[in-house]
Design an enzyme around this catalytic site. Structure first.
Site, PDB file in Angstrom:
ATOM      1  N   HIS A  31      72.933  76.852 -45.089  1.00  0.00           N
ATOM      2  CA  HIS A  31      71.584  76.655 -44.570  1.00  0.00           C
ATOM      3  C   HIS A  31      70.812  75.746 -45.522  1.00  0.00           C
ATOM      4  O   HIS A  31      70.764  75.989 -46.734  1.00  0.00           O
ATOM      5  CB  HIS A  31      70.880  78.007 -44.451  1.00  0.00           C
ATOM      6  CG  HIS A  31      69.527  77.936 -43.823  1.00  0.00           C
ATOM      7  ND1 HIS A  31      69.342  77.847 -42.457  1.00  0.00           N
ATOM      8  CD2 HIS A  31      68.289  77.950 -44.378  1.00  0.00           C
ATOM      9  CE1 HIS A  31      68.043  77.815 -42.197  1.00  0.00           C
ATOM     10  NE2 HIS A  31      67.374  77.870 -43.344  1.00  0.00           N
ATOM     11  N   ASP A 173      65.603  84.765 -41.663  1.00  0.00           N
ATOM     12  CA  ASP A 173      65.518  83.941 -42.866  1.00  0.00           C
ATOM     13  C   ASP A 173      64.300  84.358 -43.687  1.00  0.00           C
ATOM     14  O   ASP A 173      63.164  84.226 -43.230  1.00  0.00           O
ATOM     15  CB  ASP A 173      65.405  82.468 -42.465  1.00  0.00           C
ATOM     16  CG  ASP A 173      65.367  81.524 -43.658  1.00  0.00           C
ATOM     17  OD1 ASP A 173      65.499  82.003 -44.804  1.00  0.00           O
ATOM     18  OD2 ASP A 173      65.214  80.316 -43.440  1.00  0.00           O
TER      19      ASP A 173
END
Length: 239
Positions: A31, A173
């Site tokens: 990510h 997240d």
């Protein structure tokens, strides 16, 4: 269950070596948080970094554009090697053209939502995305504490996916560690972006394994796949 270490928590002086650590650890995605200093206060890195790291890894590169004008960055990141690009639902009327552009570039389409924003704002776009990224901290800086008030958003996103027989990932997240990841999995998340909890461990591989064990143990069990029967989305579906 998808484990996606967040490069924002890596040692920026050793990004190549840090990427190799992720490769060896058995993670699924990498990510990459892109910050413009405007949509969020911080500034991170740009397409050149992604281009440099791309030859070093076969991992799926998940690019999160925390930017006010992502339209000027989509093509550069696509060319640099991004596999998926996430734009924010907070961009309002710009969202639909942005989703269409990402799809037209041949990339997976992600949509992100911040903690203060009502989950109802993503509803018009669910059939057009591959991934819904639910921010569980206010974006801009790593190492923040998990915001528990975001758990109902995960539950709602999961319920909509089941009801509509769609196949988008539900990602979380921010503040995702060995405890909160299990709680997110229990709420319906299947993609876990984790920075500090992974990169700050001496044994990265063991940390990834531990995180995966937690989310698999706590994840929801259903009789049928939520994405069964989901239609294939193409650029023409955005017209």
């Amino acid at each position: 269950m998808t484990i996606a270490p967040s490069l924002l928590a890596a040692d920026f002086g050793k990004l190549a070596k840090e990427t190799e650590r992720v490769n060896r650890a058995g993670a699924d995605w990498l990510h990459l948080d892109i910050m413009d200093g405007h949509f969020v206060q911080n500034i991170s890195f740009g397409p050149a970094v992604v281009k440099t790291l791309r030859p070093l890894s076969r991992l799926f590169f998940d690019v999160h554009l925390m930017c006010s004008k992502p339209e000027i960055l989509l093509e550069p990141f696509a060319k640099a090697g991004a596999d998926q690009m996430n734009v924010h639902v907070e961009l309002g009327e710009a969202v639909l053209p942005l989703l269409w552009k990402v799809r037209s570039l041949g990339k997976k389409v992600g949509l992100a939502i911040n903690p203060p924003t009502s989950i109802s704002h993503v509803l018009p776009f669910l059939e057009r995305i591959d991934s819904l990224l639910i921010m569980t901290v206010n974006p801009g800086f790593g190492g923040q504490s998990f915001i528990y008030e975001t758990l109902p958003k995960i539950q709602q996103a999961y319920a909509w996916r089941r009801e509509r027989r769609l196949a988008y990932h539900i990602g979380v997240d921010g503040g995702v560690d060995f405890k909160t990841a299990g709680e997110c999995a229990h709420a319906g998340a299947d993609t876990f972006i984790s920075g500090t909890a992974l990169f700050h461990q001496h044994n990265f591989k063991a940390a990834v394994k531990k995180l995966r064990t937690q989310v698999e143990k706590n994840g929801l069990r259903v009789d049928s796949q939520p994405g069964a029967g989901a239609a294939v989305v193409t650029a023409t579906d955005f017209r």
